[in-house]
Design a protein around this motif. Sequence first.
Motif, PDB file in Angstrom:
ATOM      1  N   ARG A 195      55.500  62.858  44.617  1.00  0.00           N
ATOM      2  CA  ARG A 195      56.551  63.712  44.059  1.00  0.00           C
ATOM      3  C   ARG A 195      56.597  64.989  44.893  1.00  0.00           C
ATOM      4  NH1 ARG A 195      56.253  67.525  39.589  1.00  0.00           N
ATOM      5  NH2 ARG A 195      54.177  66.704  39.137  1.00  0.00           N
ATOM      6  N   SER A 224      70.239  64.586  45.723  1.00  0.00           N
ATOM      7  CA  SER A 224      69.637  64.782  44.400  1.00  0.00           C
ATOM      8  C   SER A 224      68.879  63.543  43.961  1.00  0.00           C
ATOM      9  CB  SER A 224      70.717  65.132  43.371  1.00  0.00           C
ATOM     10  OG  SER A 224      71.334  66.360  43.695  1.00  0.00           O
ATOM     11  N   GLU A 245      58.585  68.317  45.711  1.00  0.00           N
ATOM     12  CA  GLU A 245      59.608  69.247  45.261  1.00  0.00           C
ATOM     13  C   GLU A 245      60.073  70.082  46.448  1.00  0.00           C
ATOM     14  OE1 GLU A 245      57.507  71.334  42.282  1.00  0.00           O
ATOM     15  OE2 GLU A 245      57.436  69.639  40.887  1.00  0.00           O
ATOM     16  N   ASP A 294      66.656  71.805  47.993  1.00  0.00           N
ATOM     17  CA  ASP A 294      67.415  72.384  46.881  1.00  0.00           C
ATOM     18  C   ASP A 294      67.757  73.834  47.194  1.00  0.00           C
ATOM     19  OD1 ASP A 294      68.547  73.144  44.531  1.00  0.00           O
ATOM     20  OD2 ASP A 294      66.705  73.040  43.332  1.00  0.00           O
ATOM     21  N   ARG A 305      64.836  63.231  43.053  1.00  0.00           N
ATOM     22  CA  ARG A 305      64.347  62.793  41.737  1.00  0.00           C
ATOM     23  C   ARG A 305      63.380  61.629  41.831  1.00  0.00           C
ATOM     24  NH1 ARG A 305      69.904  63.598  40.408  1.00  0.00           N
ATOM     25  NH2 ARG A 305      70.267  61.344  40.609  1.00  0.00           N
ATOM     26  N   ARG A 306      63.159  61.121  43.008  1.00  0.00           N
ATOM     27  CA  ARG A 306      62.240  59.982  43.151  1.00  0.00           C
ATOM     28  C   ARG A 306      60.822  60.387  42.794  1.00  0.00           C
ATOM     29  NH1 ARG A 306      63.316  56.067  48.191  1.00  0.00           N
ATOM     30  NH2 ARG A 306      61.323  55.374  47.371  1.00  0.00           N
ATOM     31  N   VAL A 350      59.185  60.991  40.024  1.00  0.00           N
ATOM     32  CA  VAL A 350      58.957  62.129  39.133  1.00  0.00           C
ATOM     33  C   VAL A 350      57.603  62.038  38.439  1.00  0.00           C
ATOM     34  CG1 VAL A 350      61.387  62.640  38.748  1.00  0.00           C
ATOM     35  CG2 VAL A 350      60.252  60.931  37.315  1.00  0.00           C
TER      36      VAL A 350
END
Length: 207
Positions: free
Chosen positions: A74, A25, A76, A139, A29-30, A32
């Motif tokens: 970023r 996690s 995802e 995720d 989150r790096r 953002v």
Amino acid sequence: MSGPLHLPSLESEVLEFWRRSDIPSAFARRNVDGPRWVTYEGPPTVNGAPALHHVWTSTYKDVYARFQTLRGKRVERKGGWDCQGLPVEIAVERSLGLKNKRDIEEYGVADFVRKCRELVDGNIATFEQVFSRIGYWVDFDNAYRTMDDGFLESVWWQIKQMWDQDLVFEGSKVVPYCTRCATALSSHELGQPGVYREVTHRSMFVA
């Protein structure tokens, strides 16, 4: 020294460290506020237990995503599962001893679909465990499943957008056909081992 030698499992220590420190996690989150780098997670088909080729392809995809993250992008990482199609249906047919479409209809389409869902749900947990062990930090808590209503509705929405722009048309195309399944086949399905074979056939054509 007699008896088996018990050594601490390095793998379990690493996984426990990742879990305790919430490393996946934290990595996600790096950056953002950094520029987005989009990667589309091609979902594995969960018609059986994960195999070596799932590890290979996941590793390839993971390398690119991690590299871009380390460059300040970023990225995802949304997981997904392919829950539909012939691979899942054929796996269930074999487990039930069904031979063709007529057998499925006699068994009951609703019951057959339920069996397909049960197969997929059971395999997803196994996939998640394997992907966790290889450090595939995607995720999966918010993963999409192609059999969920929300996903299906999103596909219909996209088709509606194309329809409104006059991009949908009716035409003719020659496609492979499976006489056993009574359905058309994609080139991917046709390329699976044991599905397609060349035969020599003497034919006569009359113009």
